[in-house]
Design a protein around this motif. Sequence first.
Motif, mmCIF file in Angstrom:
data_model
loop_
_atom_site.group_PDB
_atom_site.id
_atom_site.type_symbol
_atom_site.label_atom_id
_atom_site.label_comp_id
_atom_site.label_asym_id
_atom_site.label_seq_id
_atom_site.Cartn_x
_atom_site.Cartn_y
_atom_site.Cartn_z
ATOM 1 N N PHE A 2 -49.897 -43.240 5.399
ATOM 2 C CA PHE A 2 -50.270 -42.009 6.080
ATOM 3 C C PHE A 2 -50.275 -42.172 7.600
ATOM 4 C CE2 PHE A 2 -52.682 -41.963 1.967
ATOM 5 C CZ PHE A 2 -51.812 -41.101 1.322
ATOM 6 N N ASP A 3 -49.443 -43.062 8.096
ATOM 7 C CA ASP A 3 -49.267 -43.193 9.541
ATOM 8 C C ASP A 3 -48.432 -42.019 10.052
ATOM 9 O OD1 ASP A 3 -50.749 -45.399 10.028
ATOM 10 O OD2 ASP A 3 -49.106 -46.819 10.026
ATOM 11 N N ALA A 4 -48.829 -41.445 11.154
ATOM 12 C CA ALA A 4 -48.047 -40.362 11.760
ATOM 13 C C ALA A 4 -48.290 -40.355 13.263
ATOM 14 C CB ALA A 4 -48.427 -39.020 11.155
ATOM 15 N N GLU A 5 -47.279 -39.977 13.990
ATOM 16 C CA GLU A 5 -47.363 -39.956 15.452
ATOM 17 C C GLU A 5 -46.793 -38.643 15.967
ATOM 18 O OE1 GLU A 5 -45.825 -42.523 19.365
ATOM 19 O OE2 GLU A 5 -45.004 -42.931 17.360
ATOM 20 N N ILE A 6 -47.514 -38.000 16.873
ATOM 21 C CA ILE A 6 -47.037 -36.758 17.489
ATOM 22 C C ILE A 6 -46.848 -37.019 18.982
ATOM 23 C CG2 ILE A 6 -47.475 -34.313 17.889
ATOM 24 C CD1 ILE A 6 -49.367 -34.332 15.534
ATOM 25 N N LYS A 7 -45.618 -36.963 19.433
ATOM 26 C CA LYS A 7 -45.333 -37.206 20.842
ATOM 27 C C LYS A 7 -45.458 -35.900 21.635
ATOM 28 C CE LYS A 7 -42.156 -41.020 19.829
ATOM 29 N NZ LYS A 7 -40.781 -41.528 19.958
ATOM 30 N N GLU A 8 -45.652 -36.071 22.932
ATOM 31 C CA GLU A 8 -45.836 -34.912 23.814
ATOM 32 C C GLU A 8 -44.642 -33.967 23.732
ATOM 33 O OE1 GLU A 8 -48.082 -32.622 26.210
ATOM 34 O OE2 GLU A 8 -48.713 -34.696 25.873
ATOM 35 N N GLU A 9 -43.428 -34.554 23.735
ATOM 36 C CA GLU A 9 -42.242 -33.694 23.710
ATOM 37 C C GLU A 9 -42.101 -32.969 22.374
ATOM 38 O OE1 GLU A 9 -40.852 -38.076 23.311
ATOM 39 O OE2 GLU A 9 -42.320 -36.908 24.463
ATOM 40 N N GLU A 10 -42.573 -33.576 21.287
ATOM 41 C CA GLU A 10 -42.547 -32.906 19.984
ATOM 42 C C GLU A 10 -43.540 -31.742 19.966
ATOM 43 O OE1 GLU A 10 -41.386 -36.627 17.013
ATOM 44 O OE2 GLU A 10 -43.481 -36.287 17.556
ATOM 45 N N PHE A 11 -44.715 -31.990 20.534
ATOM 46 C CA PHE A 11 -45.735 -30.943 20.590
ATOM 47 C C PHE A 11 -45.241 -29.745 21.404
ATOM 48 C CE2 PHE A 11 -49.561 -29.057 22.559
ATOM 49 C CZ PHE A 11 -50.260 -28.715 21.405
ATOM 50 N N ASP A 12 -44.482 -30.024 22.467
ATOM 51 C CA ASP A 12 -43.985 -28.948 23.336
ATOM 52 C C ASP A 12 -42.957 -28.070 22.634
ATOM 53 O OD1 ASP A 12 -45.614 -29.793 25.378
ATOM 54 O OD2 ASP A 12 -44.080 -31.014 26.346
ATOM 55 N N THR A 13 -42.340 -28.560 21.547
ATOM 56 C CA THR A 13 -41.356 -27.748 20.821
ATOM 57 C C THR A 13 -42.009 -26.696 19.934
ATOM 58 O OG1 THR A 13 -41.262 -29.279 18.919
ATOM 59 C CG2 THR A 13 -39.746 -29.689 20.768
ATOM 60 N N ILE A 14 -43.311 -26.821 19.695
ATOM 61 C CA ILE A 14 -44.016 -25.830 18.871
ATOM 62 C C ILE A 14 -44.037 -24.503 19.613
ATOM 63 C CG2 ILE A 14 -46.190 -25.241 17.743
ATOM 64 C CD1 ILE A 14 -46.823 -28.199 17.574
ATOM 65 N N PRO A 15 -43.671 -23.398 18.952
ATOM 66 C CA PRO A 15 -43.658 -22.095 19.638
ATOM 67 C C PRO A 15 -45.018 -21.755 20.250
ATOM 68 C CG PRO A 15 -42.579 -21.948 17.497
ATOM 69 C CD PRO A 15 -43.197 -23.315 17.564
ATOM 70 N N LYS A 16 -44.972 -21.113 21.382
ATOM 71 C CA LYS A 16 -46.191 -20.783 22.129
ATOM 72 C C LYS A 16 -47.129 -19.902 21.302
ATOM 73 C CE LYS A 16 -48.849 -20.511 25.769
ATOM 74 N NZ LYS A 16 -49.641 -21.667 26.251
ATOM 75 N N TYR A 17 -46.540 -18.969 20.504
ATOM 76 C CA TYR A 17 -47.389 -18.073 19.724
ATOM 77 C C TYR A 17 -48.178 -18.842 18.662
ATOM 78 C CZ TYR A 17 -44.262 -18.374 15.689
ATOM 79 O OH TYR A 17 -43.538 -18.834 14.596
ATOM 80 N N LEU A 18 -47.682 -20.016 18.283
ATOM 81 C CA LEU A 18 -48.334 -20.793 17.229
ATOM 82 C C LEU A 18 -49.422 -21.713 17.798
ATOM 83 C CD1 LEU A 18 -48.377 -21.400 14.220
ATOM 84 C CD2 LEU A 18 -46.567 -23.092 14.579
ATOM 85 N N ARG A 19 -49.131 -22.380 18.909
ATOM 86 C CA ARG A 19 -50.116 -23.328 19.446
ATOM 87 C C ARG A 19 -51.106 -22.690 20.410
ATOM 88 N NH1 ARG A 19 -47.642 -25.477 24.415
ATOM 89 N NH2 ARG A 19 -45.438 -24.945 24.454
ATOM 90 N N GLY A 20 -50.750 -21.534 20.990
ATOM 91 C CA GLY A 20 -51.694 -20.854 21.873
ATOM 92 C C GLY A 20 -52.166 -21.765 22.992
ATOM 93 N N ARG A 21 -53.498 -21.918 23.124
ATOM 94 C CA ARG A 21 -54.057 -22.767 24.169
ATOM 95 C C ARG A 21 -54.451 -24.146 23.648
ATOM 96 N NH1 ARG A 21 -58.184 -18.652 27.415
ATOM 97 N NH2 ARG A 21 -56.606 -17.097 28.002
#
Length: 266
Positions: free
Chosen positions: A143-162
């Motif tokens: 269950f190792d997982a890594e979320i990089k900054e550039e991956e997070f930035d690809t999430i649509p703005k309407y989904l991640r909000g603030r």
Amino acid sequence: MDQTLDAILQKQLDTIQRIELFLDIYKCKEFVAADLNKLKEDSGEAAEKLSRTREYLETDRKDVCSQFIKIMQKMRRNELLMLHLWEVGPHSEAANAKPAQSDTPKSMPLKENDNPSKMHLTDYSKSPFATRSKSKDIHFYDFDAEIKEEEFDTIPKYLRGRMQLSELIQFLEKDLIKCFEEKYTLMYKHRKAVSNQHDLTAWKDYNSMQAKFPDRKFITQDDLLHKSGKALDKKSYAKLQMLRYLHILQEVRSEGTVYFLWIYSR
């Protein structure tokens, strides 16, 4: 006011252009109909081939992951064997003993005093920890997982909000992964090691539900509810959607139950 008139005028001009384009195409309908029908058939065939290719790649990915896990298990056994030989030393009785008939080294099972903090589920199921009624806080490489900054930035703005990346990582590590680890720590225990009636009921339910997805690791929405002790709020659902978008989870609904499958791969 002028801007409103300009917008209306522009809209009319666009409509006129579309009508003119339609009339131009309609005039040559008899000449392009056959080509358009052929293009439609080719598109359908291409979509079918793409679907078959996607299924093949998914199957191939599972095979590669399975081979990778087996290789990692062999490497771990070899590491334990080397550590054991290093501790024994060249002058011990074990070093002077006659070699076995087979040249293949025996795997070294995990001992309770090895005290690992992280391991694979397959190793855990064969270790002494799976036979003890008292649970041990162990983390799993599965269950190792890594979320990089550039991956997070690809999430649509309407989904991640603030929401910040740190919030999503905290939810992933403290809530989601912890829920997976607690579930499979109990589920992979030997039947005789589960003495608590509540745990036994959960153990039976987990193993029964695993038949729905025999080769996948998953939790249900109810598992998350039981862990948090409260209903999931709107923000938690948004985080789950973001993890689905990042291909860490896959949501499946079956017979009124919501399943979250772990699909992350490096």
